[in-house]
Design an enzyme around this catalytic site. Sequence first.
Site, PDB file in Angstrom:
ATOM      1  N   GLY A  71     116.031  93.993  42.366  1.00 45.36           N
ATOM      2  CA  GLY A  71     117.187  94.357  41.563  1.00 45.36           C
ATOM      3  C   GLY A  71     117.657  93.452  41.010  1.00 45.36           C
ATOM      4  O   GLY A  71     118.340  92.625  41.730  1.00 45.36           O
ATOM      5  N   SER A  72     120.100  93.810  40.926  1.00 47.59           N
ATOM      6  CA  SER A  72     120.700  93.030  40.160  1.00 47.59           C
ATOM      7  C   SER A  72     121.420  92.383  41.700  1.00 47.59           C
ATOM      8  O   SER A  72     121.644  93.025  42.343  1.00 47.59           O
ATOM      9  CB  SER A  72     121.878  94.272  39.758  1.00 47.59           C
ATOM     10  OG  SER A  72     122.373  94.869  40.707  1.00 47.59           O
ATOM     11  N   TRP A 107     113.541  99.287  37.222  1.00 45.96           N
ATOM     12  CA  TRP A 107     112.792 100.019  35.865  1.00 45.96           C
ATOM     13  C   TRP A 107     112.248  98.994  34.760  1.00 45.96           C
ATOM     14  O   TRP A 107     111.419  99.384  34.279  1.00 45.96           O
ATOM     15  CB  TRP A 107     113.962 100.567  35.299  1.00 45.96           C
ATOM     16  CG  TRP A 107     115.149  99.415  34.856  1.00 45.96           C
ATOM     17  CD1 TRP A 107     116.219  99.708  34.970  1.00 45.96           C
ATOM     18  CD2 TRP A 107     115.149  98.741  33.826  1.00 45.96           C
ATOM     19  NE1 TRP A 107     117.608  99.061  34.019  1.00 45.96           N
ATOM     20  CE2 TRP A 107     116.634  98.107  33.939  1.00 45.96           C
ATOM     21  CE3 TRP A 107     114.205  98.223  33.204  1.00 45.96           C
ATOM     22  CZ2 TRP A 107     116.558  97.210  33.144  1.00 45.96           C
ATOM     23  CZ3 TRP A 107     114.316  97.386  31.647  1.00 45.96           C
ATOM     24  CH2 TRP A 107     115.681  96.120  32.052  1.00 45.96           C
ATOM     25  N   ASN A 108     111.947  97.461  35.488  1.00 47.96           N
ATOM     26  CA  ASN A 108     111.789  96.707  33.992  1.00 47.96           C
ATOM     27  C   ASN A 108     110.644  96.080  34.319  1.00 47.96           C
ATOM     28  O   ASN A 108     109.774  95.887  33.280  1.00 47.96           O
ATOM     29  CB  ASN A 108     112.679  95.565  34.751  1.00 47.96           C
ATOM     30  CG  ASN A 108     112.514  94.193  34.926  1.00 47.96           C
ATOM     31  OD1 ASN A 108     112.665  94.985  36.509  1.00 47.96           O
ATOM     32  ND2 ASN A 108     112.680  93.565  35.155  1.00 47.96           N
ATOM     33  N   GLU A 112     115.072  90.553  46.402  1.00 49.89           N
ATOM     34  CA  GLU A 112     114.440  89.838  44.594  1.00 49.89           C
ATOM     35  C   GLU A 112     115.266  90.006  43.938  1.00 49.89           C
ATOM     36  O   GLU A 112     115.986  91.599  43.324  1.00 49.89           O
ATOM     37  CB  GLU A 112     113.097  90.347  44.209  1.00 49.89           C
ATOM     38  CG  GLU A 112     112.170  90.279  45.457  1.00 49.89           C
ATOM     39  CD  GLU A 112     111.858  88.817  46.384  1.00 49.89           C
ATOM     40  OE1 GLU A 112     111.995  88.386  44.978  1.00 49.89           O
ATOM     41  OE2 GLU A 112     111.576  88.556  46.977  1.00 49.89           O
ATOM     42  N   LEU A 113     116.405  89.436  43.608  1.00 53.23           N
ATOM     43  CA  LEU A 113     117.378  90.102  42.728  1.00 53.23           C
ATOM     44  C   LEU A 113     117.551  89.049  40.831  1.00 53.23           C
ATOM     45  O   LEU A 113     116.778  88.295  40.929  1.00 53.23           O
ATOM     46  CB  LEU A 113     118.932  89.205  43.586  1.00 53.23           C
ATOM     47  CG  LEU A 113     119.066  89.622  45.133  1.00 53.23           C
ATOM     48  CD1 LEU A 113     120.254  89.308  45.804  1.00 53.23           C
ATOM     49  CD2 LEU A 113     119.333  91.158  45.046  1.00 53.23           C
ATOM     50  N   LYS A 135     112.140 104.111  46.769  1.00 52.38           N
ATOM     51  CA  LYS A 135     113.083 105.242  45.227  1.00 52.38           C
ATOM     52  C   LYS A 135     113.195 103.663  43.915  1.00 52.38           C
ATOM     53  O   LYS A 135     113.663 102.988  44.268  1.00 52.38           O
ATOM     54  CB  LYS A 135     114.560 105.138  45.217  1.00 52.38           C
ATOM     55  CG  LYS A 135     115.343 105.805  45.131  1.00 52.38           C
ATOM     56  CD  LYS A 135     116.662 105.567  45.108  1.00 52.38           C
ATOM     57  CE  LYS A 135     116.741 104.547  43.351  1.00 52.38           C
ATOM     58  NZ  LYS A 135     116.657 104.594  42.401  1.00 52.38           N
ATOM     59  N   PRO A 136     111.893 104.475  43.038  1.00 47.43           N
ATOM     60  CA  PRO A 136     111.888 104.275  41.902  1.00 47.43           C
ATOM     61  C   PRO A 136     113.535 104.330  41.035  1.00 47.43           C
ATOM     62  O   PRO A 136     113.848 105.474  41.764  1.00 47.43           O
ATOM     63  CB  PRO A 136     111.132 104.590  41.209  1.00 47.43           C
ATOM     64  CG  PRO A 136     110.257 105.528  42.244  1.00 47.43           C
ATOM     65  CD  PRO A 136     111.072 105.562  43.405  1.00 47.43           C
ATOM     66  N   GLU A 172     124.000  86.303  33.137  1.00 49.91           N
ATOM     67  CA  GLU A 172     122.581  87.109  32.812  1.00 49.91           C
ATOM     68  C   GLU A 172     121.953  88.218  31.833  1.00 49.91           C
ATOM     69  O   GLU A 172     123.443  89.315  31.701  1.00 49.91           O
ATOM     70  CB  GLU A 172     121.549  87.627  34.432  1.00 49.91           C
ATOM     71  CG  GLU A 172     119.939  88.016  33.851  1.00 49.91           C
ATOM     72  CD  GLU A 172     120.168  89.048  34.988  1.00 49.91           C
ATOM     73  OE1 GLU A 172     120.407  89.829  35.548  1.00 49.91           O
ATOM     74  OE2 GLU A 172     118.737  88.618  35.282  1.00 49.91           O
ATOM     75  N   CYS A 197     113.417  89.539  35.325  1.00 50.16           N
ATOM     76  CA  CYS A 197     113.784  88.539  36.062  1.00 50.16           C
ATOM     77  C   CYS A 197     113.890  87.343  35.766  1.00 50.16           C
ATOM     78  O   CYS A 197     113.814  86.344  36.279  1.00 50.16           O
ATOM     79  CB  CYS A 197     113.673  89.033  38.045  1.00 50.16           C
ATOM     80  SG  CYS A 197     111.773  89.194  38.431  1.00 50.16           S
TER      81      CYS A 197
END
Length: 544
Positions: free
Chosen positions: A259-260, A184-185, A281-282, A208-209, A413, A315
């Site tokens: 995401g995370s 979402w960021n 991409e974390l 899938k957003p 984080e 991120c």
Amino acid sequence: MTDISADAQAPAAGTAGRNPAAPGGGRTVGAAVTPAVIARLARGVTADGSAGTADTIAPLTGEKLAELPLSGPVDVERAFRQARAAQPAWAALPVRRRAAVLLRFHDLLLKRQDEVLDLIQAETGKARLHAFEEVMAVASAARHYGRKAASYLRDRRRGGAVPGLTSAVEARRPKGVVGQISPWNYPFELSVGDALPAFVAGNAVVNKPDTQTALTALWARELFVEAGLPAEIWQIVLGDGPVVGPEVVDRADYVAFTGSTRTGREVAQKAAARLVGASLELGGKNAMLVLADADLDRAAEGAVRACFSSAGQLCISIERLYVHRSVAEDFLARFAARTAALRLGGGLAYGADMGSLVSPRQLETVGRHVEEAVKAGATVLAGGRARPDLGPLFYEPTILDGVTPQMAVCAEETFGPVVSIYRFDTDDEAVAAANATPYGLNSSVWTRDTRRGRAVAARLRTGTVNVNEAYAAAYGSVASPMGGMGESGLGRRHGSEGILRYTEAQTVAVQRILPIGPSMGLDDEAFARLFTTGLKAMKAFRLK
Ligand code: NAD
């Protein structure tokens, strides 16, 4: 609506004043994102209505923003079926035709940017300037891949097995249907920005957003279709991450996940079990180094952007700031003053320096990290409290000093507007401290000597390093790869790696005149002798 304790709302010890409110102005969320806009965009979700709906909120006010249809497994199956049916014709177009769609999308985006800036602000609560960063990033990637895709994807002649007799060509074929899962960021950049190279390489995408920021992705899809993308080539499904996410991963020919780190591990395991590739991409716990010779005004101004853009929900933002002891007090005075002066606000207009957090969960994490640290002895140099007077999810940009390894904020984080200060005496010490994390996403080095900056950068274990900039210099250099080392991920976006990940390499070799095996009356031994001579000759002639 926010579940924050009275403690979290009270000023933490040591803070002077409160951040000013940004000048008002701009339309309200309700005036910009009307029911008609929501209904139109919601039609872009692949959902037959049987999986129900979910509400999203406008973080700036805490009010309900939209009710969106959710996708069940049957819908995800249909999305993949439709994407698969349409993909071959899309892939059969010349690359330049697909690239032209990206370039038209670029132009439409710049012309109609206000529409998406409103949506991004409405869904995330970030300041308009930070929403504009997403427009910059997407336009840059659309231009880059629009102009360069043909060269990234063209057939490349390679040295054949037997010089003169074998010719080999390396070709790039699309993966097929890419499953893309985004957070979402940065909802515009992390949905369409990562899909652009997949499209131009001839793939379809099932995206899938995060439901909270789905309107932004749906708007991007609508604009892309207007630019010439066949509608079936980009499917959007919505739903609870742990439910719908695996449905996407289970059907994709390649997975692009942002995401995370925790979710990324699950996605990676699922993709591995199916033997499909994945880029991940974390998360990060990014460090900034202010060396002794840094321009302190520039560094302080850069630190503000590094730590508080999108309220730190970025991120690649900075959460650990290492400053040389000899300049620490001068730097901190400048940095704290700038931070305390940031104007917080939530109008759909330029003018605020920082917006709101996105969700009560984010506010809870931020409040907890700061409170725990303060209780354990950390000092607040700026910020340190929620600002319910501005909106339910506002939290002041916060600088903590005296953070120790026992505090969660030290290594976890936070993903919010909180940075911890550490002092160092030598560059070696700073590099070792910056690298002492399992993450490896981004870092930032400030020095007047760019050679020294590059030398320090080479020793940092992060996928991007910015010298005398926070993050935008490396992220915006879209011809160069961007991604994480260590637990910050696998694979890269941008540049050649960002597009070739969405392709399969295929080598097509053609053999002429003689086979690669005994022939023309040679027995096996004579063939082996002849080939041995040939191999020696190839090395002597420096064939590669
Ligand atoms: P998250 O991992 O909770 O969710 C990301 C996406 O995955 C969402 O769409 C979610 O619905 C979906 N999801 C959740 N569980 C899933 C599952 N089991 N299987 C498949 N999909 C699932 O992350 P978040 O809290 O939404 O985003 C913040 C995190 O993202 C931070 O850690 C941040 O650092 C990271 N991030 C990284 C980058 C990058 O480029 N490296 C960019 C932005 C954000």
